[in-house]
Design a protein around this motif. Sequence first.
Motif, PDB file in Angstrom:
ATOM      1  N   ILE A 219    -135.760 -70.040  64.826  1.00 12.41           N
ATOM      2  CA  ILE A 219    -135.675 -70.189  63.371  1.00 12.41           C
ATOM      3  C   ILE A 219    -136.043 -68.886  62.664  1.00 12.41           C
ATOM      4  N   TYR A 220    -137.159 -68.297  63.074  1.00 14.63           N
ATOM      5  CA  TYR A 220    -137.655 -67.121  62.354  1.00 14.63           C
ATOM      6  C   TYR A 220    -136.655 -65.960  62.366  1.00 14.63           C
ATOM      7  N   VAL A 221    -136.177 -65.588  63.547  1.00 16.64           N
ATOM      8  CA  VAL A 221    -135.273 -64.444  63.625  1.00 16.64           C
ATOM      9  C   VAL A 221    -133.935 -64.768  62.972  1.00 16.64           C
ATOM     10  N   GLY A 222    -133.513 -66.018  63.053  1.00 19.08           N
ATOM     11  CA  GLY A 222    -132.291 -66.407  62.360  1.00 19.08           C
ATOM     12  C   GLY A 222    -132.412 -66.212  60.859  1.00 19.08           C
ATOM     13  N   VAL A 223    -133.520 -66.681  60.295  1.00 20.94           N
ATOM     14  CA  VAL A 223    -133.755 -66.519  58.861  1.00 20.94           C
ATOM     15  C   VAL A 223    -133.920 -65.048  58.505  1.00 20.94           C
ATOM     16  N   GLU A 224    -134.677 -64.323  59.317  1.00 19.83           N
ATOM     17  CA  GLU A 224    -134.903 -62.899  59.052  1.00 19.83           C
ATOM     18  C   GLU A 224    -133.583 -62.135  59.004  1.00 19.83           C
ATOM     19  N   ASN A 225    -132.702 -62.382  59.954  1.00 19.89           N
ATOM     20  CA  ASN A 225    -131.421 -61.687  59.966  1.00 19.89           C
ATOM     21  C   ASN A 225    -130.535 -62.122  58.808  1.00 19.89           C
ATOM     22  N   GLY A 226    -130.567 -63.420  58.482  1.00 16.61           N
ATOM     23  CA  GLY A 226    -129.791 -63.884  57.346  1.00 16.61           C
ATOM     24  C   GLY A 226    -130.214 -63.183  56.061  1.00 16.61           C
ATOM     25  N   VAL A 227    -131.516 -63.013  55.882  1.00 14.28           N
ATOM     26  CA  VAL A 227    -132.029 -62.330  54.694  1.00 14.28           C
ATOM     27  C   VAL A 227    -131.682 -60.846  54.736  1.00 14.28           C
ATOM     28  N   GLY A 279    -146.641 -68.202  54.671  1.00 12.86           N
ATOM     29  CA  GLY A 279    -146.530 -67.208  53.612  1.00 12.86           C
ATOM     30  C   GLY A 279    -145.103 -66.734  53.417  1.00 12.86           C
ATOM     31  N   ALA A 280    -144.366 -66.558  54.524  1.00 10.03           N
ATOM     32  CA  ALA A 280    -142.980 -66.092  54.436  1.00 10.03           C
ATOM     33  C   ALA A 280    -142.100 -67.114  53.727  1.00 10.03           C
ATOM     34  N   THR A 281    -142.311 -68.391  54.003  1.00  7.38           N
ATOM     35  CA  THR A 281    -141.530 -69.445  53.354  1.00  7.38           C
ATOM     36  C   THR A 281    -141.733 -69.428  51.838  1.00  7.38           C
ATOM     37  N   ILE A 282    -142.981 -69.304  51.416  1.00  4.85           N
ATOM     38  CA  ILE A 282    -143.290 -69.289  49.985  1.00  4.85           C
ATOM     39  C   ILE A 282    -142.669 -68.075  49.307  1.00  4.85           C
ATOM     40  N   MET A 283    -142.781 -66.903  49.917  1.00  5.45           N
ATOM     41  CA  MET A 283    -142.255 -65.675  49.315  1.00  5.45           C
ATOM     42  C   MET A 283    -140.733 -65.692  49.223  1.00  5.45           C
ATOM     43  N   LEU A 284    -140.071 -66.221  50.248  1.00  5.57           N
ATOM     44  CA  LEU A 284    -138.609 -66.271  50.229  1.00  5.57           C
ATOM     45  C   LEU A 284    -138.128 -67.220  49.140  1.00  5.57           C
ATOM     46  N   ALA A 285    -138.843 -68.337  48.951  1.00  2.00           N
ATOM     47  CA  ALA A 285    -138.487 -69.278  47.886  1.00  2.00           C
ATOM     48  C   ALA A 285    -138.652 -68.621  46.516  1.00  2.00           C
ATOM     49  N   ILE A 286    -139.722 -67.858  46.339  1.00  2.00           N
ATOM     50  CA  ILE A 286    -139.956 -67.166  45.067  1.00  2.00           C
ATOM     51  C   ILE A 286    -138.867 -66.130  44.813  1.00  2.00           C
ATOM     52  N   LEU A 287    -138.419 -65.436  45.862  1.00  2.00           N
ATOM     53  CA  LEU A 287    -137.396 -64.405  45.710  1.00  2.00           C
ATOM     54  C   LEU A 287    -136.122 -64.950  45.086  1.00  2.00           C
ATOM     55  N   THR A 288    -135.797 -66.195  45.393  1.00  2.54           N
ATOM     56  CA  THR A 288    -134.561 -66.769  44.859  1.00  2.54           C
ATOM     57  C   THR A 288    -134.613 -66.937  43.336  1.00  2.54           C
ATOM     58  N   LEU A 289    -135.819 -66.892  42.748  1.00  2.00           N
ATOM     59  CA  LEU A 289    -135.982 -67.088  41.307  1.00  2.00           C
ATOM     60  C   LEU A 289    -136.053 -65.773  40.541  1.00  2.00           C
ATOM     61  N   ALA A 363    -132.100 -72.161  51.003  1.00  8.37           N
ATOM     62  CA  ALA A 363    -131.852 -72.965  52.200  1.00  8.37           C
ATOM     63  C   ALA A 363    -132.531 -72.337  53.419  1.00  8.37           C
ATOM     64  N   LEU A 364    -132.484 -71.004  53.499  1.00 11.00           N
ATOM     65  CA  LEU A 364    -133.168 -70.314  54.596  1.00 11.00           C
ATOM     66  C   LEU A 364    -134.676 -70.511  54.514  1.00 11.00           C
ATOM     67  N   ALA A 365    -135.226 -70.516  53.287  1.00 13.61           N
ATOM     68  CA  ALA A 365    -136.665 -70.746  53.108  1.00 13.61           C
ATOM     69  C   ALA A 365    -137.061 -72.130  53.616  1.00 13.61           C
ATOM     70  N   ALA A 366    -136.242 -73.124  53.303  1.00 12.65           N
ATOM     71  CA  ALA A 366    -136.523 -74.481  53.770  1.00 12.65           C
ATOM     72  C   ALA A 366    -136.489 -74.562  55.289  1.00 12.65           C
ATOM     73  N   VAL A 370    -139.884 -75.144  58.688  1.00 13.88           N
ATOM     74  CA  VAL A 370    -140.011 -75.958  59.902  1.00 13.88           C
ATOM     75  C   VAL A 370    -140.919 -75.262  60.917  1.00 13.88           C
ATOM     76  N   ASP A 371    -140.886 -73.922  60.931  1.00 15.00           N
ATOM     77  CA  ASP A 371    -141.718 -73.168  61.872  1.00 15.00           C
ATOM     78  C   ASP A 371    -143.208 -73.419  61.678  1.00 15.00           C
ATOM     79  N   ILE A 372    -143.608 -73.747  60.470  1.00 15.60           N
ATOM     80  CA  ILE A 372    -145.025 -73.991  60.195  1.00 15.60           C
ATOM     81  C   ILE A 372    -145.539 -75.130  61.068  1.00 15.60           C
ATOM     82  N   PHE A 373    -144.770 -76.190  61.131  1.00 12.23           N
ATOM     83  CA  PHE A 373    -145.201 -77.382  61.871  1.00 12.23           C
ATOM     84  C   PHE A 373    -145.120 -77.162  63.379  1.00 12.23           C
ATOM     85  N   VAL A 374    -144.123 -76.420  63.828  1.00 10.91           N
ATOM     86  CA  VAL A 374    -144.014 -76.123  65.258  1.00 10.91           C
ATOM     87  C   VAL A 374    -145.160 -75.213  65.698  1.00 10.91           C
TER      88      VAL A 374
END
Length: 383
Positions: A219-227, A279-289, A363-366, A370-374
């Motif tokens: 998940i992490y590297v997929g999101v990182e590359n997408g961003v 922290g990464a999830t929160i920051m990516l969500a903020i970036l979209t705004l 969508a990538l932030a969401a 999932v990584d948080i719980f894993v």
Amino acid sequence: MDSLSFWRRNDLSALLLASIFMNGFETGGYQAALLYVGQEYDLSIGQQGILASVQLFATMIAPLLLGALADRIGKKIMLVVFTAIRVLSAAIILLATDSLTFAVGIFVLGFSCSIVQYVAIAGMQDAYPITRNRRMGFITAMFALGAVVAPLLVGFCLTTSWGWQGFFLVSGIVFFFLTVLLWRTGFEPRETAPAAETVGGGTGIYVKGVALLCFIMFIYVGVENGVCFFLNNFLLDTMNSTRGYLALSLFWLAMIPSRFLCGFLAKYRSRLIVLAPLGATIMLAILTLIRSESLAFVIVFVLGFFCGGVYPNVLTYVADFASGRTATVTAAITVATGVGATIISASFGFLHDSLGFSGAFLALAALLGVDIFVALLVPRLHR
């Protein structure tokens, strides 16, 4: 310890760090150049996503095909051969006259970089068993440092007659010299391993632990590359900013102190492995705004700081679950990163068409959430 003995103890470490630096260099450079490659070959956002996924697909299948080979034939020969192949890939890219030939070159580059990545990490763990956790922070920080420098070089090359191709010319030259240095260096251990290095609990814990680490990195590297591949496009589209390559450098720059800190604070890894994706999830969500370029640069920097903590903390758990098979386990994680990066990067064009850049990033932030719980499960299984 005199300077000569110090160098002999760390010469292998320096070359492995240089190898990882060049992997980050290629990653950051390609991410920054993709916009201009797409312009030269007249590619849509979706087609650029497919072109990005070609490299990432290669990083996925390389460990699948050759994952355990380094543990059998030796890590030195693997590193030397595939560093030399990176010289070939740079030549193919420089000679490319269409997107198909470019894709072949970038596929070869991704394949060889993937082999170098997991073999260099495993080589570091084997050669320096006492200080390996700290060195995992160093080795991932060097990847980030390479990714910081590369977009700046791409920006410079765009002002020259070479254009973005100048970046790959520099890469090919460095790969050539690195091949020679690796060939001339011994790979024997530089530290004596302490007794009872592996975690008890048998094959069950080994498999479950590796599976959790693979899922986190999927998940992490997929999101990182997408961003990263589309940060340049995002800033241009939402803020009319033409300085996306600087934002990309800031993203990777923030990872350097983050990864060094993770190396020094390895004893707190059970907390850091959870805090990093949170922290990464929160920051990516903020970036979209955000619609201000300067504020976006700040958010991207903080996002990079949190993202920087994911990889080194995963790697500090790798050796614990490896049961002596460091290259095999690291290869498995590399496969997971390649799968995630390939799927998400290739899908970004469809996300963009349906949701726009901000919606796609959200969508990538969401997904990253999932990584948080894993990550909460890893320390518990390790105990």
